[in-house]
Design a protein around this motif. Structure first.
Motif, PDB file in Angstrom:
ATOM      1  N   ILE A 162       0.831  -1.201   0.000  1.00  0.00           N
ATOM      2  CA  ILE A 162       0.000   0.000   0.000  1.00  0.00           C
ATOM      3  C   ILE A 162       0.870   1.257   0.000  1.00  0.00           C
ATOM      4  O   ILE A 162       0.608   2.212  -0.751  1.00  0.00           O
ATOM      5  CB  ILE A 162      -0.947  -0.002   1.218  1.00  0.00           C
ATOM      6  CG1 ILE A 162      -1.916  -1.187   1.134  1.00  0.00           C
ATOM      7  CG2 ILE A 162      -1.723   1.315   1.293  1.00  0.00           C
ATOM      8  CD1 ILE A 162      -2.703  -1.424   2.417  1.00  0.00           C
ATOM      9  N   ILE A 163       1.921   1.263   0.810  1.00  0.00           N
ATOM     10  CA  ILE A 163       2.833   2.411   0.864  1.00  0.00           C
ATOM     11  C   ILE A 163       3.495   2.630  -0.497  1.00  0.00           C
ATOM     12  O   ILE A 163       3.629   3.756  -0.979  1.00  0.00           O
ATOM     13  CB  ILE A 163       3.898   2.201   1.967  1.00  0.00           C
ATOM     14  CG1 ILE A 163       3.232   2.303   3.351  1.00  0.00           C
ATOM     15  CG2 ILE A 163       5.040   3.200   1.847  1.00  0.00           C
ATOM     16  CD1 ILE A 163       4.106   1.820   4.488  1.00  0.00           C
ATOM     17  N   GLU A 164       3.856   1.542  -1.144  1.00  0.00           N
ATOM     18  CA  GLU A 164       4.475   1.613  -2.474  1.00  0.00           C
ATOM     19  C   GLU A 164       3.524   2.215  -3.501  1.00  0.00           C
ATOM     20  O   GLU A 164       3.910   3.092  -4.291  1.00  0.00           O
ATOM     21  CB  GLU A 164       4.889   0.195  -2.898  1.00  0.00           C
ATOM     22  CG  GLU A 164       5.411   0.062  -4.312  1.00  0.00           C
ATOM     23  CD  GLU A 164       5.584  -1.398  -4.698  1.00  0.00           C
ATOM     24  OE1 GLU A 164       4.953  -1.842  -5.686  1.00  0.00           O
ATOM     25  OE2 GLU A 164       6.337  -2.112  -4.009  1.00  0.00           O
ATOM     26  N   LEU A 165       2.265   1.789  -3.495  1.00  0.00           N
ATOM     27  CA  LEU A 165       1.289   2.302  -4.455  1.00  0.00           C
ATOM     28  C   LEU A 165       0.922   3.757  -4.154  1.00  0.00           C
ATOM     29  O   LEU A 165       0.726   4.554  -5.085  1.00  0.00           O
ATOM     30  CB  LEU A 165       0.036   1.424  -4.438  1.00  0.00           C
ATOM     31  CG  LEU A 165       0.193   0.049  -5.100  1.00  0.00           C
ATOM     32  CD1 LEU A 165      -1.000  -0.846  -4.774  1.00  0.00           C
ATOM     33  CD2 LEU A 165       0.325   0.210  -6.617  1.00  0.00           C
ATOM     34  N   ALA A 166       0.825   4.102  -2.862  1.00  0.00           N
ATOM     35  CA  ALA A 166       0.520   5.491  -2.508  1.00  0.00           C
ATOM     36  C   ALA A 166       1.630   6.420  -2.988  1.00  0.00           C
ATOM     37  O   ALA A 166       1.370   7.529  -3.476  1.00  0.00           O
ATOM     38  CB  ALA A 166       0.340   5.608  -0.997  1.00  0.00           C
ATOM     39  N   ALA A 167       2.893   5.972  -2.866  1.00  0.00           N
ATOM     40  CA  ALA A 167       4.023   6.780  -3.342  1.00  0.00           C
ATOM     41  C   ALA A 167       4.017   6.876  -4.869  1.00  0.00           C
ATOM     42  O   ALA A 167       4.228   7.959  -5.442  1.00  0.00           O
ATOM     43  CB  ALA A 167       5.335   6.171  -2.850  1.00  0.00           C
ATOM     44  N   LYS A 168       3.742   5.764  -5.514  1.00  0.00           N
ATOM     45  CA  LYS A 168       3.733   5.734  -6.980  1.00  0.00           C
ATOM     46  C   LYS A 168       2.696   6.691  -7.546  1.00  0.00           C
ATOM     47  O   LYS A 168       2.954   7.409  -8.532  1.00  0.00           O
ATOM     48  CB  LYS A 168       3.440   4.297  -7.458  1.00  0.00           C
ATOM     49  CG  LYS A 168       3.301   4.157  -8.959  1.00  0.00           C
ATOM     50  CD  LYS A 168       2.948   2.720  -9.329  1.00  0.00           C
ATOM     51  CE  LYS A 168       2.719   2.579 -10.835  1.00  0.00           C
ATOM     52  NZ  LYS A 168       2.371   1.174 -11.195  1.00  0.00           N
ATOM     53  N   ASP A 196       7.473   2.600   8.333  1.00  0.00           N
ATOM     54  CA  ASP A 196       7.757   1.869   7.098  1.00  0.00           C
ATOM     55  C   ASP A 196       7.675   2.761   5.860  1.00  0.00           C
ATOM     56  O   ASP A 196       7.867   2.273   4.743  1.00  0.00           O
ATOM     57  CB  ASP A 196       6.775   0.698   6.935  1.00  0.00           C
ATOM     58  CG  ASP A 196       7.066  -0.427   7.922  1.00  0.00           C
ATOM     59  OD1 ASP A 196       8.243  -0.603   8.284  1.00  0.00           O
ATOM     60  OD2 ASP A 196       6.111  -1.116   8.326  1.00  0.00           O
ATOM     61  N   GLY A 197       7.361   4.055   6.054  1.00  0.00           N
ATOM     62  CA  GLY A 197       7.322   4.970   4.907  1.00  0.00           C
ATOM     63  C   GLY A 197       5.982   5.597   4.626  1.00  0.00           C
ATOM     64  O   GLY A 197       5.855   6.384   3.680  1.00  0.00           O
ATOM     65  N   GLY A 198       4.955   5.259   5.410  1.00  0.00           N
ATOM     66  CA  GLY A 198       3.660   5.905   5.247  1.00  0.00           C
ATOM     67  C   GLY A 198       3.733   7.369   5.647  1.00  0.00           C
ATOM     68  O   GLY A 198       4.577   7.756   6.456  1.00  0.00           O
ATOM     69  N   LEU A 199       2.838   8.192   5.123  1.00  0.00           N
ATOM     70  CA  LEU A 199       2.877   9.630   5.420  1.00  0.00           C
ATOM     71  C   LEU A 199       2.506   9.926   6.869  1.00  0.00           C
ATOM     72  O   LEU A 199       3.242  10.614   7.582  1.00  0.00           O
ATOM     73  CB  LEU A 199       1.934  10.389   4.481  1.00  0.00           C
ATOM     74  CG  LEU A 199       1.749  11.882   4.809  1.00  0.00           C
ATOM     75  CD1 LEU A 199       3.057  12.639   4.660  1.00  0.00           C
ATOM     76  CD2 LEU A 199       0.640  12.493   3.952  1.00  0.00           C
ATOM     77  N   MET A 200       1.357   9.419   7.311  1.00  0.00           N
ATOM     78  CA  MET A 200       0.893   9.750   8.655  1.00  0.00           C
ATOM     79  C   MET A 200      -0.047   8.670   9.174  1.00  0.00           C
ATOM     80  O   MET A 200      -0.602   7.877   8.396  1.00  0.00           O
ATOM     81  CB  MET A 200       0.192  11.111   8.666  1.00  0.00           C
ATOM     82  CG  MET A 200      -1.013  11.218   7.766  1.00  0.00           C
ATOM     83  SD  MET A 200      -1.601  12.931   7.523  1.00  0.00           S
ATOM     84  CE  MET A 200      -1.847  13.490   9.211  1.00  0.00           C
ATOM     85  N   ALA A 201      -0.207   8.636  10.486  1.00  0.00           N
ATOM     86  CA  ALA A 201      -1.109   7.670  11.117  1.00  0.00           C
ATOM     87  C   ALA A 201      -1.604   8.253  12.423  1.00  0.00           C
ATOM     88  O   ALA A 201      -0.937   9.067  13.049  1.00  0.00           O
ATOM     89  CB  ALA A 201      -0.401   6.341  11.358  1.00  0.00           C
ATOM     90  N   TYR A 202      -2.793   7.802  12.809  1.00  0.00           N
ATOM     91  CA  TYR A 202      -3.341   8.195  14.102  1.00  0.00           C
ATOM     92  C   TYR A 202      -3.977   6.973  14.743  1.00  0.00           C
ATOM     93  O   TYR A 202      -4.876   6.339  14.174  1.00  0.00           O
ATOM     94  CB  TYR A 202      -4.392   9.299  13.950  1.00  0.00           C
ATOM     95  CG  TYR A 202      -4.971   9.741  15.281  1.00  0.00           C
ATOM     96  CD1 TYR A 202      -4.245  10.544  16.147  1.00  0.00           C
ATOM     97  CD2 TYR A 202      -6.249   9.335  15.674  1.00  0.00           C
ATOM     98  CE1 TYR A 202      -4.759  10.939  17.371  1.00  0.00           C
ATOM     99  CE2 TYR A 202      -6.771   9.721  16.900  1.00  0.00           C
ATOM    100  CZ  TYR A 202      -6.024  10.528  17.743  1.00  0.00           C
ATOM    101  OH  TYR A 202      -6.537  10.902  18.956  1.00  0.00           O
ATOM    102  N   GLY A 203      -3.485   6.631  15.919  1.00  0.00           N
ATOM    103  CA  GLY A 203      -4.042   5.471  16.609  1.00  0.00           C
ATOM    104  C   GLY A 203      -3.131   5.038  17.736  1.00  0.00           C
ATOM    105  O   GLY A 203      -2.078   5.630  17.978  1.00  0.00           O
ATOM    106  N   PRO A 204      -3.519   3.988  18.439  1.00  0.00           N
ATOM    107  CA  PRO A 204      -2.672   3.459  19.514  1.00  0.00           C
ATOM    108  C   PRO A 204      -1.491   2.707  18.922  1.00  0.00           C
ATOM    109  O   PRO A 204      -1.536   2.275  17.771  1.00  0.00           O
ATOM    110  CB  PRO A 204      -3.616   2.513  20.260  1.00  0.00           C
ATOM    111  CG  PRO A 204      -4.577   2.068  19.204  1.00  0.00           C
ATOM    112  CD  PRO A 204      -4.766   3.226  18.280  1.00  0.00           C
ATOM    113  N   SER A 205      -0.439   2.566  19.702  1.00  0.00           N
ATOM    114  CA  SER A 205       0.696   1.764  19.255  1.00  0.00           C
ATOM    115  C   SER A 205       0.322   0.295  19.322  1.00  0.00           C
ATOM    116  O   SER A 205      -0.247  -0.174  20.308  1.00  0.00           O
ATOM    117  CB  SER A 205       1.911   2.032  20.140  1.00  0.00           C
ATOM    118  OG  SER A 205       2.967   1.162  19.789  1.00  0.00           O
TER     119      SER A 205
END
Length: 325
Positions: free
Chosen positions: A234-240, A255-264
């Motif tokens: 998913i990260i690869e396709l979002a970047a592409k 792992d390279g995603g832009l942003m996230a919100y949630g518990p660890s």
């Protein structure tokens, strides 16, 4: 001589801590495990509950038997897999994800179920209340208020204010429908158009093609074990396709995603193992309150933002718990 023997015995006791930290000596425990995804790869073993169970004294192959069932993306197989675990007379069944939890709940009203999921079990009729679940279900709810979908969309819109259309990545699973309803409601409140892109059979290329055809300016992931398993794809396709994307777990940003919100995610295996331990010791699941995380983290990857040509608002950076540069 006696003193020397005593010291030797004491040293051996310290080197070999008793197995019965949580388990009873001589007893063999039977644990079932059901999820809709495929078995985890070794690199993701940190998300499994086995290490936490070992710390509590339950060692597979010694005093613990584990029967694992994976639907491998075929949600329709979950009811049959749940019945298998019931027929094998498991003492506790850990069910991951709403559809797996429901499948086990429909297969048994007596075997304790430790749930690990993201959709409100009260709203979906799985339990009576979070404080006193009643019946045979207890465990971990990833977030109150369904799946934090509304908050994630809000933060994504703040990051990409020009995005009038935001895609929402969904899975072909009846248990996912409450998330779609939540996201649509949040999108209406924010004044944006939500483009629901459903992944069928693991075909992410087709889902991204739908987003692009609908002129989506950003992407928000729903909460699904599939999306964590397939995060690198998913990260690869979002970047592409240069789509600013909001993820579910802070670990996905590393792992390279832009942003996230949630518990660890790192704390959940310990908490699930704790519930299994208590039920093995005789606690009734209906008397154990369903636990919810109390801390949520905003993680932002500035390297990914730069690659997208995106400037993250300073006000958002100031609120971030993790900033990767």
């Amino acid at each position: 001589m006696k003193r020397r023997a005593f010291i030797c015995t004491l040293g051996m006791a310290l080197l070999c801590p008793p197995l019965a930290v949580g388990a009873q000596s001589g007893r063999v425990y039977r644990l079932g495990y059901l999820t809709s995804v495929a078995p985890p790869v070794p690199a993701e073993s940190a998300t499994s509950i086995e290490p936490s169970l070992r710390e509590l004294g339950y060692v597979e192959g010694q005093n613990l038997v584990v029967e694992r069932r994976y639907a491998r993306g075929r949600v329709e197989q979950l009811p049959a897999l749940a019945r298998e675990l019931v027929q094998l007379r498991m003492e506790v069944i850990v069910a991951v994800g709403t559809s797996a939890i429901r499948a086990v709940k429909e297969a048994t009203t007596t075997i304790p179920i430790v749930m690990y999921g993201g959709v409100d079990p009260v709203a979906t009729g799985l339990v009576t209340s979070l404080a006193r679940p009643g019946g045979n279900v207890t465990g971990i709810l990833i977030a109150a208020g369904n799946t934090l979908g509304g908050k994630r969309l809000e933060l994504l819109k703040e990051t990409v204010p020009q995005a009038a259309r935001i895609a929402f990545l969904a899975v072909d699973d009846p248990g996912f429908r409450p998330q779609v309803r939540e996201a649509k409601s949040a999108a209406a409140t924010l004044g944006i158009t939500l483009v629901v892109a459903e992944v069928r059979g693991g075909d992410y290329d087709r889902a991204f093609a739908t987003m692009l055809a609908e002129r989506s300016g950003a992407l928000c992931l729903g909460a699904s074990p599939f999306f964590y398993r397939d995060r690198r794809r998913i990260i690869e396709l979002a970047a592409k396709h240069r789509l600013p994307t909001m993820y579910e777990w802070p670990e996905q940003v590393k792992d390279g995603g832009l942003m996230a919100y949630g518990p660890s995610q790192s704390e959940f295996p310990k908490r699930v193992a704790s519930y299994v331990d208590r039920v093995f010791k005789g606690a009734k699941p209906g008397d154990l309150p369903i636990e919810q995380p109390t801390k949520f983290e905003l993680a932002i990857n500035l390297k990914t933002a730069k690659a997208l040509g995106l400037t993250v608002p300073p006000s958002l950076l100031a609120r971030a718990d993790q900033v990767i540069e």
